[in-house]
Motif scaffolding. Structure first.
Motif, short mmCIF file in Angstrom:
data_model
loop_
_atom_site.label_atom_id
_atom_site.label_comp_id
_atom_site.label_asym_id
_atom_site.label_seq_id
_atom_site.Cartn_x
_atom_site.Cartn_y
_atom_site.Cartn_z
N ASN A 155 0.82 -1.28 0.06
CA ASN A 155 -0.11 -0.14 -0.08
C ASN A 155 0.85 1.25 -0.05
N LEU A 156 1.95 1.15 0.85
CA LEU A 156 2.78 2.41 0.76
C LEU A 156 3.63 2.64 -0.46
N ASN B 9 1.05 4.02 -3.24
CA ASN B 9 1.03 5.47 -2.78
C ASN B 9 2.30 6.39 -3.37
N PHE B 10 3.24 5.81 -3.13
CA PHE B 10 4.71 6.26 -3.41
C PHE B 10 4.97 6.44 -4.86
N ALA C 107 0.35 12.96 -6.64
CA ALA C 107 -0.55 13.64 -5.70
C ALA C 107 -2.03 13.96 -6.22
N ARG D 151 4.53 13.29 -5.71
CA ARG D 151 3.80 12.21 -5.10
C ARG D 151 2.87 12.27 -4.21
N LYS D 152 1.92 11.15 -4.31
CA LYS D 152 1.00 11.04 -3.14
C LYS D 152 1.40 10.86 -1.72
N LEU D 153 2.49 10.03 -1.71
CA LEU D 153 3.27 9.80 -0.41
C LEU D 153 4.71 10.17 -0.69
N GLU E 235 8.81 10.71 -0.49
CA GLU E 235 9.93 9.33 0.12
C GLU E 235 10.12 9.45 1.65
N LYS F 27 8.14 9.99 4.28
CA LYS F 27 6.96 9.77 4.66
C LYS F 27 6.87 8.13 4.55
N PHE F 28 7.22 7.91 2.99
CA PHE F 28 7.28 6.40 2.93
C PHE F 28 8.40 5.63 3.46
N SER G 124 7.11 5.57 7.40
CA SER G 124 6.00 4.63 7.87
C SER G 124 6.48 3.42 7.71
#
Length: 185
Positions: A68-69, A72-73, A77, A100-102, A104, A106-107, A110
């Motif tokens: 999932n991560l 999103n990576f 966005a 990006r939606k997520l 780097e 935060k990826f 997380s």
């Protein structure tokens, strides 16, 4: 006017969060070190699961979360299917970098946090549920193939590449040259 004070436990928790955030902010520039730490956590988790020959449900949950991560990576966005002007489609349109939606960082954070939690869960026998692991592995591979196929189709349809390799670079033209530097050619 009444003064509201936080309980001592909450104040200590807020202080601990601030200290953690300060150290996390310092790691932003150390990309390779951060990813090496993440890889080390994954190796430790895999070794722990291999040695215990269990915790397959925890591994499956971690794998699904990482997938999932990663999706999103790879995703922009703003989805080009819902908003028309997000990605340039013609040579004449203005260049906009891929957002990006997520991000780097935060990826990484997380993923590292989830891996550390999963590693901690392997020390608690309660989470070692009996399960036939080949079914979980087959289902995970099926999900991986289907979601990545969909993501690659989306990238091809909207002509975007979420990675830096394969993109036009200007090499020496974009570097600033310092006059009097010894490495002048």
């Amino acid at each position: 006017m009444e003064e509201t004070t936080e309980p001592a436990g909450i104040a200590q928790l807020v202080q601990a969060q601030r200290v953690l955030q300060r150290y996390l902010d310092k790691t932003v520039v150390w990309v390779r070190v951060r990813w090496a730490i993440f890889a080390t956590l994954l190796v430790l988790f895999a070794a722990r699961v291999y040695m215990k020959q269990g915790f397959f449900v925890v591994s499956y949950g971690l794998g699904i979360y990482m997938l999932n991560l990663f999706i999103n990576f790879l995703s922009p966005a703003v989805d080009p299917e819902t908003e028309e002007t997000t990605l340039p489609v013609k040579e004449s349109t203005e260049y906009r970098p891929f957002t990006r939606k997520l991000p780097e960082f935060k990826f990484w954070w997380s993923g590292a946090r989830a891996t550390a939690i999963a590693l901690g869960m392997t020390f608690i026998p309660f989470f070692d549920l009996p399960v036939y692991w080949p079914i979980l592995l087959a289902y995970f591979i099926l999900l991986l193939v289907l979601t990545m196929k969909d993501r690659v189709k989306h990238m091809i349809k909207h002509k975007y590449v979420p990675f830096n390799f394969g993109k036009q670079t200007y090499g020496e033209l974009s570097k600033v040259k310092v006059p009097g530097e010894k490495n002048d050619k």
